[in-house]
Design a protein around this motif. Sequence first.
Motif, PDB file in Angstrom:
ATOM      1  N   ASN A  52      55.645  37.280  41.325  1.00 58.39           N
ATOM      2  CA  ASN A  52      54.576  38.250  41.108  1.00 58.39           C
ATOM      3  C   ASN A  52      54.776  38.983  39.778  1.00 58.39           C
ATOM      4  O   ASN A  52      55.765  39.699  39.599  1.00 58.39           O
ATOM      5  CB  ASN A  52      54.547  39.261  42.252  1.00 58.39           C
ATOM      6  CG  ASN A  52      53.347  40.181  42.182  1.00 58.39           C
ATOM      7  OD1 ASN A  52      52.951  40.632  41.113  1.00 58.39           O
ATOM      8  ND2 ASN A  52      52.755  40.457  43.327  1.00 58.39           N
ATOM      9  N   LEU A  94      47.571  44.190  38.264  1.00 56.77           N
ATOM     10  CA  LEU A  94      47.079  43.027  39.002  1.00 56.77           C
ATOM     11  C   LEU A  94      45.722  42.592  38.474  1.00 56.77           C
ATOM     12  O   LEU A  94      45.453  41.386  38.311  1.00 56.77           O
ATOM     13  CB  LEU A  94      46.995  43.351  40.490  1.00 56.77           C
ATOM     14  CG  LEU A  94      46.642  42.180  41.411  1.00 56.77           C
ATOM     15  CD1 LEU A  94      47.662  41.049  41.269  1.00 56.77           C
ATOM     16  CD2 LEU A  94      46.560  42.643  42.854  1.00 56.77           C
ATOM     17  N   MET A 154      44.910  38.816  36.761  1.00 56.22           N
ATOM     18  CA  MET A 154      44.213  37.950  37.710  1.00 56.22           C
ATOM     19  C   MET A 154      43.728  36.638  37.092  1.00 56.22           C
ATOM     20  O   MET A 154      43.850  35.580  37.699  1.00 56.22           O
ATOM     21  CB  MET A 154      43.049  38.701  38.357  1.00 56.22           C
ATOM     22  CG  MET A 154      42.491  38.007  39.588  1.00 56.22           C
ATOM     23  SD  MET A 154      43.756  37.610  40.844  1.00 56.22           S
ATOM     24  CE  MET A 154      44.221  39.255  41.388  1.00 56.22           C
ATOM     25  N   TYR A 199      48.635  38.516  45.794  1.00 64.02           N
ATOM     26  CA  TYR A 199      47.474  39.424  45.850  1.00 64.02           C
ATOM     27  C   TYR A 199      46.753  39.264  47.182  1.00 64.02           C
ATOM     28  O   TYR A 199      47.012  38.335  47.939  1.00 64.02           O
ATOM     29  CB  TYR A 199      46.513  39.162  44.690  1.00 64.02           C
ATOM     30  CG  TYR A 199      45.877  37.794  44.684  1.00 64.02           C
ATOM     31  CD1 TYR A 199      44.619  37.598  45.253  1.00 64.02           C
ATOM     32  CD2 TYR A 199      46.523  36.687  44.114  1.00 64.02           C
ATOM     33  CE1 TYR A 199      44.018  36.347  45.247  1.00 64.02           C
ATOM     34  CE2 TYR A 199      45.936  35.451  44.096  1.00 64.02           C
ATOM     35  CZ  TYR A 199      44.686  35.272  44.679  1.00 64.02           C
ATOM     36  OH  TYR A 199      44.097  34.023  44.667  1.00 64.02           O
TER      37      TYR A 199
END
Length: 412
Positions: A214, A389, A393, A412
Amino acid sequence: MNERQIITNNIHKYFETNKNKKIVILPYRNLSGVVSDILNDEYSIREQFIVDNYACDMDHIYPMNRMPDGYEECTFMLAAFGSTKKVLHEMLLEYVSEDRIVDLLFDENREKVFQSDSKVHMDFLCPGFTKCGTTSMHYALAQNPKIFLPKVKETYFLNYAVDETAHEAFKNHYKPEETAGRIVGDIEPGYKNMAEDVYRYCGSDLKLIFCVRNPVDVLYSYYKMEMRNALFMLEASTSGSEGIEWDGTVGPEMFDKWTVKYRFRGKYSDYIKSFLNYYPMEQIKIIVGEELYADTKNAMDDLQNFLGIPEKDKLEYREFPRENIGSKVAKDQIGLEINKNIQQLRYKLIQKGDLQSLDLLYGIRDKIEELTLVDYNEPMLESTRHNLLDYYMDSIHDLEGMLGRSLQGIWY
């Protein structure tokens, strides 16, 4: 020669035949400060501005498609290696002619090494990514007697000035009597933006491993690492651009401010795409850290298949090691400076292949860190997580396309 000497020589060569003093530097990295220092100290020149599509502040650092008026009259001094240099050079040609671009890191010695007949044969390389488990991967793969990895993870061979001396030091990590009959590799997350150099040294048959996790969590981990042993991300740029002012705290508010300039590091797909210019996807394995720890046995069995390890020689990994995990940060700026100097010395010893001194340094470093570091476990702001985030994306979706599966529910 080191990078500064190469840059200095190329700047001198430029001014021997050119009088244009309207200079633009790109990109905004450590080397931009070196270029700026040389221009100012030796020629009393301050650059017009800096070009960097990721670190732009629209004050002194601009993206290429929004450069200030008058850029056509400037000379662009490019200080980058590998695929970064290639991409920036190609982009620049859309705005200025070839004669207005100066490659400050062109190095005849590097070219000779790339054309050498005595290069180390490499079967696989892991060129990414920092804080994604590459140290643990080095430890895990090195357990298999059929795999050879240098005793130190990261030789930094291609990261710095490459000449025959550096090449000999690199070859000392790969003694023929130790590599014979084994699958030979290297783990170098510093090579993530050096696809062209990797290709030119290692050739077309190389297999590539990219460790990812992540990117939001990785960036916070990277930030804490920088707050243990590096000052350069916090210092004001010698080029005149404002750095990140540090008040001695490392809290989530500071991280939120820090991310604006350094979040680009988590766009994994951009780096992997640069390698796809030289290698087919069939020669690339992307390891998702969260999946690796959730199902270590199958993930490592699949990786060993990818590397070509015969069934009889495979290891069964019931759990994956957790190396180089730490949440400590420097107590103060003095501690940060001390640890930075130790880290720089570490780089030099690895480059020289001086493993005996390196072991001694590690012992000293461990004792000094007991005095200079403190625990830091404060979570990032939820607003920071949300913003990061959102920023990542598109890159995550690109990565999902490469993986052929979704990361929803994982990242996510």
